[in-house]
Design a protein around this motif. Structure first.
Motif, mmCIF file in Angstrom:
data_model
loop_
_atom_site.group_PDB
_atom_site.id
_atom_site.type_symbol
_atom_site.label_atom_id
_atom_site.label_comp_id
_atom_site.label_asym_id
_atom_site.label_seq_id
_atom_site.Cartn_x
_atom_site.Cartn_y
_atom_site.Cartn_z
ATOM 1 N N THR A 18 0.845 -1.187 0.000
ATOM 2 C CA THR A 18 0.000 0.000 0.000
ATOM 3 C C THR A 18 0.882 1.239 0.000
ATOM 4 N N VAL A 19 0.292 2.352 -0.411
ATOM 5 C CA VAL A 19 1.051 3.606 -0.471
ATOM 6 C C VAL A 19 1.490 4.038 0.918
ATOM 7 N N TRP A 20 0.550 3.986 1.886
ATOM 8 C CA TRP A 20 0.898 4.462 3.228
ATOM 9 C C TRP A 20 1.943 3.569 3.885
ATOM 10 N N GLY A 21 1.843 2.274 3.677
ATOM 11 C CA GLY A 21 2.867 1.391 4.214
ATOM 12 C C GLY A 21 4.226 1.669 3.613
ATOM 13 N N ASN A 22 4.284 1.926 2.308
ATOM 14 C CA ASN A 22 5.553 2.237 1.658
ATOM 15 C C ASN A 22 6.085 3.600 2.074
ATOM 16 N N ILE A 23 5.193 4.533 2.396
ATOM 17 C CA ILE A 23 5.656 5.837 2.895
ATOM 18 C C ILE A 23 6.335 5.668 4.251
ATOM 19 N N VAL A 24 5.728 4.837 5.118
ATOM 20 C CA VAL A 24 6.350 4.570 6.422
ATOM 21 C C VAL A 24 7.722 3.939 6.226
ATOM 22 N N LEU A 25 7.799 2.953 5.329
ATOM 23 C CA LEU A 25 9.086 2.308 5.072
ATOM 24 C C LEU A 25 10.088 3.287 4.472
ATOM 25 N N MET A 26 9.630 4.149 3.573
ATOM 26 C CA MET A 26 10.519 5.119 2.946
ATOM 27 C C MET A 26 11.108 6.066 3.984
ATOM 28 N N ILE A 27 10.281 6.518 4.924
ATOM 29 C CA ILE A 27 10.787 7.397 5.983
ATOM 30 C C ILE A 27 11.791 6.649 6.855
ATOM 31 N N PHE A 28 11.456 5.403 7.187
ATOM 32 C CA PHE A 28 12.325 4.605 8.042
ATOM 33 C C PHE A 28 13.683 4.376 7.394
ATOM 34 N N TYR A 29 13.671 3.857 6.173
ATOM 35 C CA TYR A 29 14.931 3.610 5.475
ATOM 36 C C TYR A 29 15.660 4.916 5.161
ATOM 37 N N GLY A 30 14.891 5.976 4.862
ATOM 38 C CA GLY A 30 15.524 7.260 4.574
ATOM 39 C C GLY A 30 16.269 7.819 5.777
ATOM 40 N N ILE A 31 15.677 7.672 6.978
ATOM 41 C CA ILE A 31 16.363 8.124 8.190
ATOM 42 C C ILE A 31 17.641 7.329 8.406
ATOM 43 N N LEU A 32 17.560 6.016 8.200
ATOM 44 C CA LEU A 32 18.752 5.183 8.366
ATOM 45 C C LEU A 32 19.855 5.593 7.392
ATOM 46 N N LEU A 33 19.497 5.809 6.135
ATOM 47 C CA LEU A 33 20.509 6.211 5.157
ATOM 48 C C LEU A 33 21.046 7.606 5.461
ATOM 49 N N GLY A 34 20.182 8.497 5.971
ATOM 50 C CA GLY A 34 20.665 9.818 6.362
ATOM 51 C C GLY A 34 21.641 9.762 7.517
ATOM 52 N N VAL A 35 21.334 8.939 8.526
ATOM 53 C CA VAL A 35 22.260 8.762 9.649
ATOM 54 C C VAL A 35 23.565 8.140 9.164
ATOM 55 N N ALA A 36 23.455 7.170 8.248
ATOM 56 C CA ALA A 36 24.662 6.533 7.717
ATOM 57 C C ALA A 36 25.528 7.531 6.960
ATOM 58 N N ALA A 37 24.904 8.395 6.159
ATOM 59 C CA ALA A 37 25.673 9.416 5.441
ATOM 60 C C ALA A 37 26.365 10.370 6.406
ATOM 61 N N LYS A 38 25.689 10.718 7.505
ATOM 62 C CA LYS A 38 26.297 11.586 8.517
ATOM 63 C C LYS A 38 27.472 10.900 9.189
ATOM 64 N N LEU A 39 27.333 9.601 9.503
ATOM 65 C CA LEU A 39 28.426 8.853 10.121
ATOM 66 C C LEU A 39 29.634 8.786 9.191
#
Length: 551
Positions: free
Chosen positions: A69-90
């Motif tokens: 579903t769109v909303w489920g994928n939005i939740v996943l996108m935010i989750f994975y996006g935060i992880l990748l953002g933290v990884a880029a900062k590290l």
């Protein structure tokens, strides 16, 4: 201290993983008919007596949460996006810590930091076309192109405008901005910024490294960007009651694939030339190293201020207690905190001198000479902290790179699933547009915020460093990321369907290069450059519409 990168990353993952899995689950739909596909895909008409398939839009990565579903994928996108953002900062922080180990600034700021900074975008491009079947790779490669185009265009437009607005100063009679002015007022014609001359070299390098786009795109223009890929019907095979329709392994003319190889070779050559130039002309790298030193010194000042405040509070409580040392002898803890307070005064003095001096290294050495005891304390502290800094840098780089490798693939799957018409709900657009907006934010957010804050100081050196980073990031996309994309097209034998995207990338880079090839930027220049971001998305949609019909 060395555990902080690990804790900052693992604890949010452990806390959010269960929530994401619950929020993203959706029941599967039972289908008995085949979903229509394009001519380039494989269409299977299943036998009614065969084993049921997993259903439409099934997850490609079973180890991590997925959704239909769109909303489920939005939740996943935010989750994975935060992880990748933290990884880029590290990754960025770990690489900058290498400067504290005594490594030369041209090597770190000119070579290692640009390469590691491009790792998140490069990882998304790799996983978009390196895994799965050929038809799956052809579909998900849109995410890779969206990452390449979105990262390049976003960095050259929105941060370009933001840095100009935040760092603007009054323009003097000589046509150059005066440092430290312009606070509390706004003028689009009488305010702006002035850059150091070597920033213009970065623009030249960006334009030069964008030329390999013309190799692959020139071959497509010669063939015709609106011509159909294949004029003959795709071959079919019959097995019992199952009809399988397959597509040719490569529908483009052979010279298009050969052009992809030539583009990849020229991008690799451009990458080595750019790295060599960064080592030779190290002024931008030195400014980046100076920015890191100031940030680290400011962090130490804040830490010492907190320690000094805590020690005073403890000392006041100790003096009022019955056994608080009434005989005049100081407790070891109070003596230790007083020592830290002395170091704090030294750090604060050095920070003030560094922040006000036009030439930090010379001014600091002339105006601040610590006492002999403080030198010994600083030497001991430096010897003790070098090992800690090395371990911390290694942990941050290792954890950051590991997170990028692990979560780039599911992030690509989520971006593809959001526009998959076989899901229960989906966005009726191409995956290119989603990745165009989302992935650049995930991979560049922390660095952009840091650069914008640095630009707010309204000094020519600071603003020059910010724009050097923007042009340098675009150059890395033109070389490293484009080389990876071309390698996927050549070795996976994928069709070239990105004439509109490449045309827009070239137009935006050249437009920003023409506008930016001058020492002084007035504020109104930024509004033109910022509008190019929306213009680029609209132009891609127009070129791919039925009116023009590019593919």
């Amino acid at each position: 201290m060395a555990r902080s990168p690990f804790l900052r990353l693992v604890l949010p993952v452990a806390a959010c993983l269960a929530f994401v899995r619950l929020a993203s689950q959706a029941p599967m739909a039972n289908t008995t008919t085949a979903t229509p596909t394009t001519a380039m895909a494989t269409t299977v008409i299943p036998n009614t007596t065969s084993t049921p398939t997993e259903g439409p839009g099934h997850c490609l990565n079973r180890l991590l949460p997925c959704s239909h579903t769109v909303w489920g994928n939005i939740v996943l996108m935010i989750f994975y996006g935060i992880l990748l953002g933290v990884a880029a900062k590290l990754i960025s922080d770990g690489a900058e810590l290498l400067l504290d180990l005594g490594l030369p600034a041209p090597l770190i700021g000119g070579l290692i930091l640009p390469l590691l900074g491009a790792v998140p975008d490069a990882a998304i491009i790799v996983v978009s076309g390196a895994t799965g079947s050929q038809s799956d790779a052809q579909s998900s490669l849109q995410v890779g192109m969206g990452t390449l185009a979105g990262s390049t265009i976003m960095l050259l437009t929105l941060p370009w405008l933001g840095s100009l607005l935040l760092g603007r100063c009054d323009i003097g009679p000589n046509g150059e901005a005066k440092d430290g002015t312009g606070m509390g007022k706004f003028s689009s014609t009488k305010q702006g910024i002035t850059l150091l001359p070597d920033v213009l070299n970065g623009i030249i390098m960006m334009i030069a490294t964008s030329l390999p786009y013309l190799i692959i795109q020139g071959s497509v223009w010669h063939f015709g960007p609106t011509k159909p890929k294949s004029t003959s019907a795709p071959p079919t095979s019959n097995y019992s009651n199952v009809t399988i329709v397959t597509a040719p392994p490569f529908a483009d003319p052979p010279y298009v694939r050969q052009s992809a190889m030539a583009t990849m070779v020229f991008c690799i050559i451009g990458l080595f030339v750019y790295m060599g130039w960064q080592l030779y002309d190290s002024r931008s790298a030195e400014r980046r190293a100076e920015k890191h030193r100031k940030e680290m010194l400011l962090r130490r000042v804040a830490a010492r201020l907190y320690a000094m405040t805590s020690s005073r509070a403890f000392e006041s409580r100790s003096s009022t207690s019955p056994d608080g040392g009434s005989g005049g002898e100081k407790s070891p803890l109070v003596a230790s905190e007083e020592k830290k307070s002395g170091l704090q005064k030294k750090y604060y003095s050095a920070w003030k001198v560094r922040g006000s001096a036009p030439k930090p290294d010379i001014q600091e050495s002339e105006e601040s000479e610590p006492k002999e005891k403080e030198k010994d304390d600083d030497k001991e502290e430096g010897e003790e902290s070098k090992a800690i800094i090395a371990v911390k840098s290694f942990l941050q780089l290792t954890i950051g790179l590991a997170v990028v490798v692990v979560f780039s693939d599911p992030m690509c799957d989520v971006l593809t699933a959001m526009t998959d018409s076989s899901n229960h709900s989906y966005l009726p657009i191409r995956a290119f547009y989603v990745s165009f907006v989302v992935t650049p934010i995930c991979s560049n957010a922390s660095e952009l915020v840091s650069s914008l804050i640095f630009a707010m100081k309204r000094r020519r050196v600071n603003i020059s460093m910010t724009y050097s980073q923007l042009y340098g990031a675009a150059t890395m996309n033109n070389t490293l990321c484009l080389a990876i994309f071309m390698a996927l097209v050549y070795f996976r034998r994928l069709d070239w369907e990105y004439s509109a995207e490449v045309t827009v990338i070239l137009l935006i880079q050249w437009a920003v290069g023409i506008i930016g090839y001058r020492k002084t930027y007035k504020v109104w220049y930024g509004f033109i450059v910022g509008a190019l971001y929306i213009f680029s998305i609209a132009l891609v949609a127009f070129l791919e519409s039925s009116v023009v019909g590019w593919h």
